[in-house]
Design a protein around this motif. Structure first.
Motif, PDB file in Angstrom:
ATOM      1  N   LYS A  75       0.832  -1.213   0.000  1.00  0.00           N
ATOM      2  CA  LYS A  75       0.000   0.000   0.000  1.00  0.00           C
ATOM      3  C   LYS A  75       0.859   1.253   0.000  1.00  0.00           C
ATOM      4  O   LYS A  75       0.606   2.212  -0.744  1.00  0.00           O
ATOM      5  CB  LYS A  75      -0.900   0.020   1.247  1.00  0.00           C
ATOM      6  CG  LYS A  75      -2.253  -0.587   1.091  1.00  0.00           C
ATOM      7  CD  LYS A  75      -3.063  -0.157   2.305  1.00  0.00           C
ATOM      8  CE  LYS A  75      -4.286  -0.985   2.493  1.00  0.00           C
ATOM      9  NZ  LYS A  75      -5.054  -0.540   3.670  1.00  0.00           N
ATOM     10  N   LYS A  76       1.867   1.264   0.860  1.00  0.00           N
ATOM     11  CA  LYS A  76       2.766   2.415   0.924  1.00  0.00           C
ATOM     12  C   LYS A  76       3.412   2.672  -0.426  1.00  0.00           C
ATOM     13  O   LYS A  76       3.457   3.816  -0.911  1.00  0.00           O
ATOM     14  CB  LYS A  76       3.837   2.190   1.990  1.00  0.00           C
ATOM     15  CG  LYS A  76       4.880   3.305   2.064  1.00  0.00           C
ATOM     16  CD  LYS A  76       5.955   3.020   3.109  1.00  0.00           C
ATOM     17  CE  LYS A  76       7.049   4.087   3.074  1.00  0.00           C
ATOM     18  NZ  LYS A  76       8.100   3.813   4.093  1.00  0.00           N
ATOM     19  N   ALA A  77       3.891   1.610  -1.055  1.00  0.00           N
ATOM     20  CA  ALA A  77       4.536   1.750  -2.362  1.00  0.00           C
ATOM     21  C   ALA A  77       3.560   2.288  -3.401  1.00  0.00           C
ATOM     22  O   ALA A  77       3.904   3.159  -4.209  1.00  0.00           O
ATOM     23  CB  ALA A  77       5.107   0.406  -2.809  1.00  0.00           C
ATOM     24  N   ALA A  78       2.324   1.788  -3.377  1.00  0.00           N
ATOM     25  CA  ALA A  78       1.321   2.245  -4.338  1.00  0.00           C
ATOM     26  C   ALA A  78       0.983   3.724  -4.138  1.00  0.00           C
ATOM     27  O   ALA A  78       0.765   4.466  -5.101  1.00  0.00           O
ATOM     28  CB  ALA A  78       0.062   1.389  -4.230  1.00  0.00           C
ATOM     29  N   LYS A  79       0.950   4.152  -2.891  1.00  0.00           N
ATOM     30  CA  LYS A  79       0.650   5.563  -2.607  1.00  0.00           C
ATOM     31  C   LYS A  79       1.777   6.490  -3.043  1.00  0.00           C
ATOM     32  O   LYS A  79       1.552   7.674  -3.305  1.00  0.00           O
ATOM     33  CB  LYS A  79       0.365   5.745  -1.112  1.00  0.00           C
ATOM     34  CG  LYS A  79      -0.955   5.131  -0.671  1.00  0.00           C
ATOM     35  CD  LYS A  79      -1.157   5.259   0.838  1.00  0.00           C
ATOM     36  CE  LYS A  79      -2.481   4.625   1.249  1.00  0.00           C
ATOM     37  NZ  LYS A  79      -2.700   4.692   2.719  1.00  0.00           N
ATOM     38  N   ILE A 166      -1.717  -5.922 -13.052  1.00  0.00           N
ATOM     39  CA  ILE A 166      -1.631  -4.479 -13.283  1.00  0.00           C
ATOM     40  C   ILE A 166      -2.993  -3.900 -12.934  1.00  0.00           C
ATOM     41  O   ILE A 166      -4.029  -4.516 -13.232  1.00  0.00           O
ATOM     42  CB  ILE A 166      -1.247  -4.155 -14.743  1.00  0.00           C
ATOM     43  CG1 ILE A 166      -1.124  -2.634 -14.938  1.00  0.00           C
ATOM     44  CG2 ILE A 166      -2.247  -4.728 -15.736  1.00  0.00           C
ATOM     45  CD1 ILE A 166      -0.583  -2.243 -16.322  1.00  0.00           C
ATOM     46  N   ILE A 167      -3.017  -2.760 -12.256  1.00  0.00           N
ATOM     47  CA  ILE A 167      -4.282  -2.123 -11.882  1.00  0.00           C
ATOM     48  C   ILE A 167      -4.269  -0.659 -12.304  1.00  0.00           C
ATOM     49  O   ILE A 167      -3.209  -0.054 -12.475  1.00  0.00           O
ATOM     50  CB  ILE A 167      -4.558  -2.216 -10.367  1.00  0.00           C
ATOM     51  CG1 ILE A 167      -3.494  -1.465  -9.564  1.00  0.00           C
ATOM     52  CG2 ILE A 167      -4.646  -3.669  -9.935  1.00  0.00           C
ATOM     53  CD1 ILE A 167      -3.787  -1.390  -8.058  1.00  0.00           C
ATOM     54  N   ASN A 168      -5.473  -0.104 -12.464  1.00  0.00           N
ATOM     55  CA  ASN A 168      -5.583   1.324 -12.771  1.00  0.00           C
ATOM     56  C   ASN A 168      -5.749   2.123 -11.476  1.00  0.00           C
ATOM     57  O   ASN A 168      -5.792   1.560 -10.373  1.00  0.00           O
ATOM     58  CB  ASN A 168      -6.722   1.582 -13.750  1.00  0.00           C
ATOM     59  CG  ASN A 168      -8.111   1.301 -13.165  1.00  0.00           C
ATOM     60  OD1 ASN A 168      -8.251   0.764 -12.061  1.00  0.00           O
ATOM     61  ND2 ASN A 168      -9.135   1.654 -13.922  1.00  0.00           N
ATOM     62  N   GLN A 169      -5.862   3.439 -11.609  1.00  0.00           N
ATOM     63  CA  GLN A 169      -5.934   4.287 -10.425  1.00  0.00           C
ATOM     64  C   GLN A 169      -7.242   4.106  -9.660  1.00  0.00           C
ATOM     65  O   GLN A 169      -7.274   4.240  -8.432  1.00  0.00           O
ATOM     66  CB  GLN A 169      -5.738   5.755 -10.819  1.00  0.00           C
ATOM     67  CG  GLN A 169      -4.290   6.127 -11.086  1.00  0.00           C
ATOM     68  CD  GLN A 169      -3.433   6.023  -9.835  1.00  0.00           C
ATOM     69  OE1 GLN A 169      -3.837   6.405  -8.745  1.00  0.00           O
ATOM     70  NE2 GLN A 169      -2.219   5.487  -9.994  1.00  0.00           N
ATOM     71  N   ALA A 170      -8.321   3.780 -10.353  1.00  0.00           N
ATOM     72  CA  ALA A 170      -9.588   3.531  -9.671  1.00  0.00           C
ATOM     73  C   ALA A 170      -9.490   2.296  -8.775  1.00  0.00           C
ATOM     74  O   ALA A 170     -10.034   2.273  -7.665  1.00  0.00           O
ATOM     75  CB  ALA A 170     -10.715   3.362 -10.689  1.00  0.00           C
ATOM     76  N   MET A 171      -8.773   1.292  -9.228  1.00  0.00           N
ATOM     77  CA  MET A 171      -8.573   0.111  -8.390  1.00  0.00           C
ATOM     78  C   MET A 171      -7.591   0.410  -7.259  1.00  0.00           C
ATOM     79  O   MET A 171      -7.753  -0.086  -6.138  1.00  0.00           O
ATOM     80  CB  MET A 171      -8.061  -1.058  -9.228  1.00  0.00           C
ATOM     81  CG  MET A 171      -7.837  -2.340  -8.424  1.00  0.00           C
ATOM     82  SD  MET A 171      -9.338  -2.993  -7.655  1.00  0.00           S
ATOM     83  CE  MET A 171     -10.000  -3.955  -9.024  1.00  0.00           C
ATOM     84  N   ALA A 173      -7.399   3.139  -5.668  1.00  0.00           N
ATOM     85  CA  ALA A 173      -8.184   3.818  -4.637  1.00  0.00           C
ATOM     86  C   ALA A 173      -8.922   2.815  -3.756  1.00  0.00           C
ATOM     87  O   ALA A 173      -9.040   3.006  -2.533  1.00  0.00           O
ATOM     88  CB  ALA A 173      -9.177   4.782  -5.293  1.00  0.00           C
ATOM     89  N   GLU A 174      -9.411   1.732  -4.353  1.00  0.00           N
ATOM     90  CA  GLU A 174     -10.060   0.675  -3.572  1.00  0.00           C
ATOM     91  C   GLU A 174      -9.036  -0.066  -2.716  1.00  0.00           C
ATOM     92  O   GLU A 174      -9.312  -0.428  -1.568  1.00  0.00           O
ATOM     93  CB  GLU A 174     -10.772  -0.310  -4.501  1.00  0.00           C
ATOM     94  CG  GLU A 174     -11.866   0.291  -5.373  1.00  0.00           C
ATOM     95  CD  GLU A 174     -13.045   0.801  -4.578  1.00  0.00           C
ATOM     96  OE1 GLU A 174     -13.287   0.307  -3.447  1.00  0.00           O
ATOM     97  OE2 GLU A 174     -13.751   1.700  -5.080  1.00  0.00           O
ATOM     98  N   LEU A 189      -8.401  -7.745  -4.053  1.00  0.00           N
ATOM     99  CA  LEU A 189      -8.565  -7.076  -5.345  1.00  0.00           C
ATOM    100  C   LEU A 189      -9.315  -7.965  -6.336  1.00  0.00           C
ATOM    101  O   LEU A 189     -10.081  -7.469  -7.171  1.00  0.00           O
ATOM    102  CB  LEU A 189      -7.204  -6.683  -5.916  1.00  0.00           C
ATOM    103  CG  LEU A 189      -6.406  -5.653  -5.107  1.00  0.00           C
ATOM    104  CD1 LEU A 189      -5.079  -5.342  -5.800  1.00  0.00           C
ATOM    105  CD2 LEU A 189      -7.197  -4.375  -4.885  1.00  0.00           C
ATOM    106  N   ALA A 190      -9.103  -9.273  -6.238  1.00  0.00           N
ATOM    107  CA  ALA A 190      -9.824 -10.197  -7.118  1.00  0.00           C
ATOM    108  C   ALA A 190     -11.329 -10.138  -6.857  1.00  0.00           C
ATOM    109  O   ALA A 190     -12.138 -10.112  -7.799  1.00  0.00           O
ATOM    110  CB  ALA A 190      -9.305 -11.621  -6.932  1.00  0.00           C
ATOM    111  N   LEU A 191     -11.724 -10.111  -5.592  1.00  0.00           N
ATOM    112  CA  LEU A 191     -13.150 -10.011  -5.272  1.00  0.00           C
ATOM    113  C   LEU A 191     -13.740  -8.700  -5.785  1.00  0.00           C
ATOM    114  O   LEU A 191     -14.867  -8.667  -6.299  1.00  0.00           O
ATOM    115  CB  LEU A 191     -13.355 -10.124  -3.761  1.00  0.00           C
ATOM    116  CG  LEU A 191     -13.112 -11.491  -3.132  1.00  0.00           C
ATOM    117  CD1 LEU A 191     -13.245 -11.405  -1.609  1.00  0.00           C
ATOM    118  CD2 LEU A 191     -14.058 -12.543  -3.690  1.00  0.00           C
TER     119      LEU A 191
END
Length: 303
Positions: A75-79, A166-171, A173-174, A189-191
């Motif tokens: 999460k930290k890395a993604a932020k 790979i995910i987009n920015q909307a994902m 945010a989730e 994320l799969a659910l």
């Protein structure tokens, strides 16, 4: 949507054995990412010094003041990623095929509409600690038909591997809203994507996933074969109620329902509620229901 930039994110901890080979495979991609964000969770080995030897300006290394755990570290890395970029997850001990980013981003450009959470994943090969291929296809080994994966099957266990995502920015945010103590990020994320998002899978084996004693990406049910004796002991314990059947999956389903109830349609709500209703049933009832679900979507392969 036109192509976005790419942020590769990696959560490291005591990964000195394999980190160099993984980073070299990312830096050798046919499409080079904008940045590789690495958050190290207080490694006590040479992980950090090995990363620093690469001296590459697209590698951005952060060391945590305290241990966060794998999900919170991701999460930290993604932020820290550039706010318009697509995000690609990387494990510290795998090896990427050289066209991984190229193929993922080409597909994401077609899938991402800028508002709906989107995720793309792929098959992978399994290798051992010496790079020897154990399985040419994870999906074939586990008798998984990705065309048949849906919310109902995922409730019984995740088969969407984070190291291929790979995910987009909307994902993203989730992702930031998930309870990091409850489960791994890939199953959560799969659910999400199989209920309220846009998903695509690639049959390409884009990752050489390293199976060894220290990694945690796959549960024991996904790798290795249970002996007949182990199976008998397991069934006996479950029948005698000394162990519960799929306790993590029931907990996960209840958490997901609580968080996303208002975003789910009536069919999805019914699917999750029916699954949760099994929790207090006996083991045979639960086992039969799992078998019926897998038979409906996968055929006779899964048990």
């Amino acid at each position: 949507m036109s192509a976005r930039g790419i942020s590769v994110i990696m959560a490291t901890f005591n990964g000195e054995k394999y980190i160099l080979k993984q980073l070299e495979s990312i830096l050798s991609q046919s499409l080079i990412p904008d940045e590789i964000i690495i958050c190290d969770d207080n490694s006590t080995d040479c992980t950090v010094s090995i990363i620093n030897t690469l001296n590459n300006n697209i590698i951005k290394l952060y060391t945590n003041e305290r241990q966060l755990g794998v999900v919170e570290n991701f999460k930290k890395a993604a932020k820290l990623a550039l706010p318009t970029n697509w995000i690609v997850f990387a494990d510290q001990d795998d090896v990427w095929e050289l066209n991984k980013l190229q193929l993922l981003t080409e597909e994401m450009a077609r899938l991402d509409n800028g508002t709906v959470p989107a995720l793309i994943y792929s098959d992978l090969k399994i290798i051992d600690k010496n790079d020897k291929i154990i399985a040419e296809s994870f999906w074939a080994q586990q008798k998984i038909n990705p065309d048949k994966i849906n919310l109902a099957t995922l409730l019984y266990g995740n088969v969407v591997t984070g190291c291929t995502m790979i995910i987009n920015q909307a994902m993203a945010a989730e992702f930031f809203l998930m309870d990091s103590s409850a489960c791994l990020h890939d199953e959560w994320l799969a659910l999400i994507v199989y209920s309220i998002g846009s998903v695509k899978f690639l049959n390409n084996k884009l990752v050489l996933y390293r199976q060894h004693e220290s990694n945690i990406t796959f549960s024991d049910s996904y790798v290795g074969k249970q002996t007949f004796f182990d199976g008998v002991v397991n069934d006996a314990q479950l029948l005698s109620k000394k162990r519960k059947f799929l306790p993590h999956q029931f907990k996960l389903a209840k958490l997901f329902l609580a968080k996303y109830r208002l975003k789910l349609n009536s069919k999805q709500l019914k699917t999750i509620e029916r699954f949760i209703d099994q929790e207090d049933k006996n083991y045979l009832f639960q086992r039969i229901n799992r078998r019926l679900t897998y038979s409906k979507y996968f055929g006779r392969g899964q048990k």
